[in-house]
Design an enzyme around this catalytic site. Sequence first.
Site, PDB file in Angstrom:
ATOM      1  N   LYS A 110     -18.940 -34.935 -15.709  1.00 20.58           N
ATOM      2  CA  LYS A 110     -19.587 -35.363 -14.468  1.00 20.58           C
ATOM      3  C   LYS A 110     -18.643 -35.282 -13.271  1.00 20.58           C
ATOM      4  O   LYS A 110     -19.089 -35.150 -12.134  1.00 20.58           O
ATOM      5  CB  LYS A 110     -20.107 -36.790 -14.611  1.00 20.58           C
ATOM      6  CG  LYS A 110     -20.922 -37.053 -15.856  1.00 20.58           C
ATOM      7  CD  LYS A 110     -22.296 -36.446 -15.805  1.00 20.58           C
ATOM      8  CE  LYS A 110     -23.065 -36.786 -17.082  1.00 20.58           C
ATOM      9  NZ  LYS A 110     -24.464 -36.406 -17.018  1.00 20.58           N
TER      10      LYS A 110
HETATM   11  N1  LIG Z   1     -25.801 -38.356 -19.581  1.00 19.25           N
HETATM   12  C1  LIG Z   1     -25.931 -39.009 -18.357  1.00 19.25           C
HETATM   13  C2  LIG Z   1     -27.304 -39.486 -18.063  1.00 19.25           C
HETATM   14  C3  LIG Z   1     -27.641 -39.260 -16.631  1.00 19.25           C
HETATM   15  O1  LIG Z   1     -27.659 -37.871 -16.417  1.00 19.25           O
HETATM   16  P1  LIG Z   1     -27.476 -37.168 -15.045  1.00 19.25           P
HETATM   17  O2  LIG Z   1     -26.910 -35.850 -15.375  1.00 19.25           O
HETATM   18  O3  LIG Z   1     -28.824 -37.079 -14.446  1.00 19.25           O
HETATM   19  O4  LIG Z   1     -26.591 -37.973 -14.185  1.00 19.25           O
HETATM   20  C4  LIG Z   1     -24.889 -40.103 -18.187  1.00 19.25           C
HETATM   21  O5  LIG Z   1     -23.828 -39.992 -18.758  1.00 19.25           O
HETATM   22  O6  LIG Z   1     -25.127 -41.056 -17.482  1.00 19.25           O
END
Ligand SMILES: N[C@@H](CCOP(=O)(O)O)C(=O)O
Length: 495
Positions: free
Chosen positions: A113
């Site tokens: 992320k």
């Molecule tokens: N796996 C994600 C869930 C949210 O997914 P996103 O890609 O829409 O932010 C997490 O780790 O929170």
Amino acid sequence: MYYVSTRSKNHRLTASQAIAQGLAVDGGLLTPEVFPKLSHNGLKTLTDMSYQQRAVYVMNPYLEDFTASELSSFATKAYGPDKFDAREVAPVRTVDGNTHCLELWHGPTCAFKDMALQMLPHLLSASLVKNDEKKTACILVATSGDTGKAALEGFRDVDGTRILVFYPKDGVSAIQQLQMNTQEGENVGVCSVVGNFDDAQTGVKKLFSDEKLRAELAGRGYFFSSANSINWGRVLPQIVYYVSAYCDLVKTEKIQLGDPVNVCVPTGNFGNILAGYYAGQMGVPIRKFICASNSNNVLTDFLRTGVYDRNRRFYNTMSPSMDILISSNLERMLYELSGSSDGEVRGYMDQLAEKGRYEVGDAVKGKLSRYFAAGFCDDAQTQRVIARMWNEHKYLIDPHTAVAFDVLDQYRAETGDDTAAIVVSTASPFKFCDSVLGALGVTDLREGTDILGQLSELTGVSAPAPLAGLAGKEVRFTDNTTKDHMVDKVLEMLK
Ligand SMILES: N[C@@H](CCOP(=O)(O)O)C(=O)O
């Protein structure tokens, strides 16, 4: 280039409007009208660039109301050595002749992320200025573990923003929880929700569409935005690492420019694999998108049959970031595969909301099977894969990455397709020490952050500095709520 909602394409937004807003007002996802193309020569040019330069090159055509020099300054700040502990930012490690692992966890929170959430705050802040937005952006986040911490870290003390993260109580790893609850910064808030990730995500979407709440907060000087992958500013930087991995394989002569590759992606909310699909649309020669799930295998069934049915048991697994049954970004894929038919997508989403189930038409099914393969892997097998990767390759991987390696093996055994494959590694194994140690045969686990040292001592692999630094940090957040009371938490935070 303009952005439209997957549910009504009449209203067009600029890139900066789409990023500032996060989600379309009709509940759809904002999506580019067209995908810019990377020519053979373009890919060749990218091969000799740094990650930062690749990011600017790939993102620039999507962001017409940003200048290249703005993007260049964002990329330098987002992917600098003070943020990422690998010079390549997203290094590709070759595991065997035609299996390569794209490591996306060298950033400040040790999960993929960071690749987007180190960039998004720059894009969002600039978007607020470009649109002369005077209100403060309140960024609402639902997380199953990784997004929450990465978003908190990315938006920490960013001017003009507040950020509030909701995570499922008992639905994230101990280290993930500690990462979030010890978050520093004056503009941050964290709260656990009784239930699972789907409860948290549905709750957040409800807050977005709560007219009364929006009006109340507008009066207090706030508007909502998102740092989840529903925000286009999250997906775009994720396209970059697929392009970059392909270029790295060419550069190191693992493949020739133009050779096809497969990618295998562990995914829950479908944002990660969707970014790969978009890289393919741009011109990266990706032959198959292999979608890897854990026991929450709603995507496996969908991609194999065309039936999406969330009416099934929800499992808490050792790969919690993928414990999801309502996969947000599939909506963008449906929009693409239906030939940008907003009406068709609206129909599917209405059925999902009403019955928890929909079945796509034959044309979409045909495209799904052309582009995608899918498989899943339960916890017992996940642990076997972690152990095998360690014993055979001395490669320490986290449970999500293990799911992907297993699904790639299944795919190759079923199809005989031995095309060079990129396995997307989404998190550091140290975020899931208990499961990884268990996989390596350790039953007597140390408490708290001492478990990081235990995994290090056993394997000789150092824990990433941001995780080692958690020891002794003050826990700042202990709030808990239910999905029906999330609104109170928002009002409390934005007093
Ligand atoms: N796996 C994600 C869930 C949210 O997914 P996103 O890609 O829409 O932010 C997490 O780790 O929170």
